[in-house]
Scaffold this motif. Structure first.
Motif, PDB file in Angstrom:
ATOM      1  N   LEU A   1      17.079 -19.866   9.142  1.00 36.51           N
ATOM      2  CA  LEU A   1      16.599 -18.954  10.187  1.00 36.51           C
ATOM      3  C   LEU A   1      15.510 -18.034   9.648  1.00 36.51           C
ATOM      4  N   LYS A   2      15.730 -17.514   8.452  1.00 33.02           N
ATOM      5  CA  LYS A   2      14.750 -16.624   7.819  1.00 33.02           C
ATOM      6  C   LYS A   2      13.424 -17.353   7.587  1.00 33.02           C
ATOM      7  N   PHE A   3      13.506 -18.572   7.036  1.00 29.85           N
ATOM      8  CA  PHE A   3      12.302 -19.345   6.747  1.00 29.85           C
ATOM      9  C   PHE A   3      11.505 -19.609   8.025  1.00 29.85           C
TER      10      PHE A   3
ATOM     11  N   PHE B   1       6.683 -18.493  11.189  1.00 26.08           N
ATOM     12  CA  PHE B   1       5.999 -18.276  12.470  1.00 26.08           C
ATOM     13  C   PHE B   1       5.198 -16.983  12.438  1.00 26.08           C
ATOM     14  N   ILE B   2       5.827 -15.892  12.005  1.00 20.76           N
ATOM     15  CA  ILE B   2       5.137 -14.591  11.981  1.00 20.76           C
ATOM     16  C   ILE B   2       3.928 -14.642  11.048  1.00 20.76           C
ATOM     17  N   ILE B   3       4.098 -15.261   9.885  1.00 19.93           N
ATOM     18  CA  ILE B   3       2.998 -15.331   8.908  1.00 19.93           C
ATOM     19  C   ILE B   3       1.853 -16.183   9.446  1.00 19.93           C
ATOM     20  N   SER B   4       2.177 -17.375   9.955  1.00 22.48           N
ATOM     21  CA  SER B   4       1.108 -18.301  10.353  1.00 22.48           C
ATOM     22  C   SER B   4       0.450 -17.927  11.671  1.00 22.48           C
ATOM     23  N   LYS B   5       1.197 -17.305  12.598  1.00 22.77           N
ATOM     24  CA  LYS B   5       0.646 -17.039  13.935  1.00 22.77           C
ATOM     25  C   LYS B   5       0.259 -15.587  14.182  1.00 22.77           C
TER      26      LYS B   5
ATOM     27  N   ASN C   1       1.991 -13.036   3.639  1.00 17.68           N
ATOM     28  CA  ASN C   1       3.203 -13.701   3.182  1.00 17.68           C
ATOM     29  C   ASN C   1       4.247 -12.659   2.766  1.00 17.68           C
ATOM     30  N   LYS C   2       5.053 -12.221   3.757  1.00 18.77           N
ATOM     31  CA  LYS C   2       6.097 -11.223   3.511  1.00 18.77           C
ATOM     32  C   LYS C   2       7.386 -11.694   4.152  1.00 18.77           C
TER      33      LYS C   2
END
Length: 198
Positions: A9-11, A16-20, A25-26
Motif C-alpha cells: 500500500l505504501k509503495f 502515484f504521488i511522486i510520479s503524478k 522521492n519521499k
C-alpha cells in the motif's frame, strides 16, 4: 520474500504521488494520519465531477470548431457551463439562439477495461439518450429542434467498441436514432450523435 500488505500500500501510494504530483522521492504515506487519508478520500470523491467538467470544456472547444454561432458566443455558453452544479438535472450543455444544441457528457469507462458497458452504465447512457430525444421533465426546453450530442470521454478502442455494442443492442424505440459522429456526418435534429472527446 513474505508479502507485507502495508509495504505494498505504501509503495503504490508513494509511487502515484511522486510520479503524478510532486516528482520528489519521499515517503508521503508514513507522514499521513488516518484523518489525512479520509480527507484525501473525500477530496477524490469529486474525481468523476472533475473528469466530466474537463470533458465538457473540451467539447465546448469542439462545438466552437463546428458551429460559428457557438464560437461567436463562446464566453456566454462557457459561463453557463461554469455555473452548473454537478447534481443539476438539466443538460450538461445547452445552446439556444441561431442554433440549438443539447449535450450530455458521459465519462464511463467500460467495465473491467473491456469492450462493453456494465448494466448500470448502459442504463445511465440510455436514460441520457431518452432525455436528449424526448426532453426532461425538470427542464423548460424542448430538444426537438436542437442538435443532440452524447459526448463520451474517449478511452480509445474500449469506448468505441462498447458504444458500438450499445447502439447495436439499444431498445427498439431508439434504433436508428443514435449514431457515432464522424467528419462526414450530416447533422440532423432527429438523431443523437455520439462524439468521443479526449
Amino acid at each position: 520474500m513474505n508479502y507485507n500488505r502495508e509495504d505494498e500500500l505504501k509503495f503504490r501510494f508513494n509511487q502515484f504521488i511522486i510520479s503524478k504530483v510532486t516528482g520528489e522521492n519521499k515517503d508521503y504515506y508514513s507522514k499521513l494520519t488516518i484523518e489525512d487519508f479520509v480527507d484525501i478520500k473525500n477530496t477524490l470523491s469529486n474525481i468523476n465531477n472533475i473528469i466530466t467538467y474537463k470533458t465538457t470544456i473540451s467539447f465546448m472547444d469542439w462545438l466552437r470548431d463546428h458551429f460559428s454561432y457557438v464560437d461567436e458566443n463562446y464566453e456566454v455558453y462557457l459561463k453557463d457551463v461554469l455555473k452548473v452544479k454537478p447534481s443539476v438535472n438539466g443538460y450538461d450543455i445547452m445552446v439556444t439562439g441561431k442554433v440549438n444544441i443539447v449535450a450530455e457528457i458521459k465519462c464511463n469507462k467500460p467495465i473491467n477495461n473491456g469492450f462493453k458497458y456494465g448494466s448500470a452504465q448502459k442504463n445511465g447512457i440510455i436514460k441520457d439518450i431518452q432525455g436528449l430525444l424526448e426532453g426532461k421533465t425538470k427542464v423548460n426546453f424542448n430538444p426537438i429542434h436542437a442538435y443532440k450530442f452524447l459526448v463520451m470521454y474517449d478511452f480509445g478502442e474500449h469506448s468505441l467498441k462498447a458504444t458500438e455494442h450499445l447502439i447495436k443492442n439499444i431498445p427498439s424505440g431508439y434504433r436508428g436514432k443514435v449514431e457515432i459522429y464522424n467528419d462526414k456526418t450530416q447533422l440532423k435534429i432527429d438523431k443523437v450523435y455520439v462524439v468521443f472527446i479526449k
